[in-house]
Enzyme design. Structure first.
Site, PDB file in Angstrom:
ATOM      1  N   VAL A  70     -40.852  -1.091  41.666  1.00 50.57           N
ATOM      2  CA  VAL A  70     -40.068  -1.899  40.735  1.00 50.57           C
ATOM      3  C   VAL A  70     -40.852  -1.970  39.423  1.00 50.57           C
ATOM      4  O   VAL A  70     -42.086  -2.054  39.435  1.00 50.57           O
ATOM      5  CB  VAL A  70     -39.772  -3.304  41.318  1.00 50.57           C
ATOM      6  CG1 VAL A  70     -41.032  -4.071  41.621  1.00 50.57           C
ATOM      7  CG2 VAL A  70     -38.862  -4.095  40.409  1.00 50.57           C
ATOM      8  N   GLY A 117     -48.502   1.657  42.058  1.00 56.31           N
ATOM      9  CA  GLY A 117     -49.002   0.583  42.918  1.00 56.31           C
ATOM     10  C   GLY A 117     -48.140  -0.662  42.866  1.00 56.31           C
ATOM     11  O   GLY A 117     -48.521  -1.720  43.352  1.00 56.31           O
ATOM     12  N   HIS A 118     -46.948  -0.559  42.283  1.00 54.89           N
ATOM     13  CA  HIS A 118     -46.091  -1.738  42.079  1.00 54.89           C
ATOM     14  C   HIS A 118     -44.684  -1.428  42.539  1.00 54.89           C
ATOM     15  O   HIS A 118     -43.813  -1.176  41.700  1.00 54.89           O
ATOM     16  CB  HIS A 118     -46.096  -2.121  40.599  1.00 54.89           C
ATOM     17  CG  HIS A 118     -45.577  -3.479  40.317  1.00 54.89           C
ATOM     18  ND1 HIS A 118     -44.269  -3.727  39.969  1.00 54.89           N
ATOM     19  CD2 HIS A 118     -46.182  -4.679  40.316  1.00 54.89           C
ATOM     20  CE1 HIS A 118     -44.097  -5.021  39.744  1.00 54.89           C
ATOM     21  NE2 HIS A 118     -45.252  -5.612  39.955  1.00 54.89           N
ATOM     22  N   PHE A 119     -44.331  -1.405  43.682  1.00 58.07           N
ATOM     23  CA  PHE A 119     -45.040  -1.667  44.922  1.00 58.07           C
ATOM     24  C   PHE A 119     -44.880  -0.430  45.784  1.00 58.07           C
ATOM     25  O   PHE A 119     -43.786   0.120  45.828  1.00 58.07           O
ATOM     26  CB  PHE A 119     -44.449  -2.880  45.635  1.00 58.07           C
ATOM     27  CG  PHE A 119     -44.511  -4.147  44.815  1.00 58.07           C
ATOM     28  CD1 PHE A 119     -45.706  -4.842  44.705  1.00 58.07           C
ATOM     29  CD2 PHE A 119     -43.400  -4.628  44.153  1.00 58.07           C
ATOM     30  CE1 PHE A 119     -45.769  -6.024  43.970  1.00 58.07           C
ATOM     31  CE2 PHE A 119     -43.461  -5.795  43.415  1.00 58.07           C
ATOM     32  CZ  PHE A 119     -44.643  -6.500  43.313  1.00 58.07           C
TER      33      PHE A 119
END
Length: 139
Positions: free
Chosen positions: A52, A45-47
């Site tokens: 990253v 979920g990042h991103f």
């Protein structure tokens, strides 16, 4: 040290063990590395669409690498765990992306009772990605 040898020093286990290999150097520092595979839980979920490595996990990678220096520390007896107590002067200079290998160098700067004060930096292909000063307590 490989991951299994690191587990003999650190309490961390998958998915929170964030050092692939580490070594204590003759100058009293430690060097470790972690290769970002791309399927890690923290990238989901990042991103989305542009993954990253989160900065806080880069700091965790530095701290875990530094902890290999504790293997010979007399204060680190069976059952003693290192806990983060501070992060200072943290700077992020470059994104760490899937496929990158973060090479981490750390050293303990001073000791005061159960506290250890350290500095670290992480590079990708020789380019500085993160640097920080941090401390932890041996509890």
């Amino acid at each position: 040290m490989n991951r299994e040898e690191i587990k003999a020093i650190l309490p961390h286990r998958e998915p929170m063990l964030l050092v692939d290999e580490a070594e204590r150097l003759e100058d009293g520092s430690a060097r470790g590395c972690y290769t970002v595979k791309g399927d890690e839980w923290f990238l989901q979920g990042h991103f989305p669409g542009s993954p990253v490595v989160p900065g806080v996990l880069l700091c965790e990678m530095m701290a875990q690498t530094c902890c290999v220096l504790l293997a010979g520390d007399p204060a680190c007896r069976q059952g003693t765990l290192p806990y983060f107590t501070s992060l200072d002067r943290v700077k992020f200079r470059r994104k760490v992306l899937p496929g990158d290998t973060l090479v981490i160098e750390c050293r303990i700067l001073k000791e005061k009772g159960p506290f250890r004060f350290a500095s670290g930096k992480g590079t990708v292909n020789g380019e500085l990605a993160v640097s920080a000063e941090f401390s932890f307590a041996l509890v």
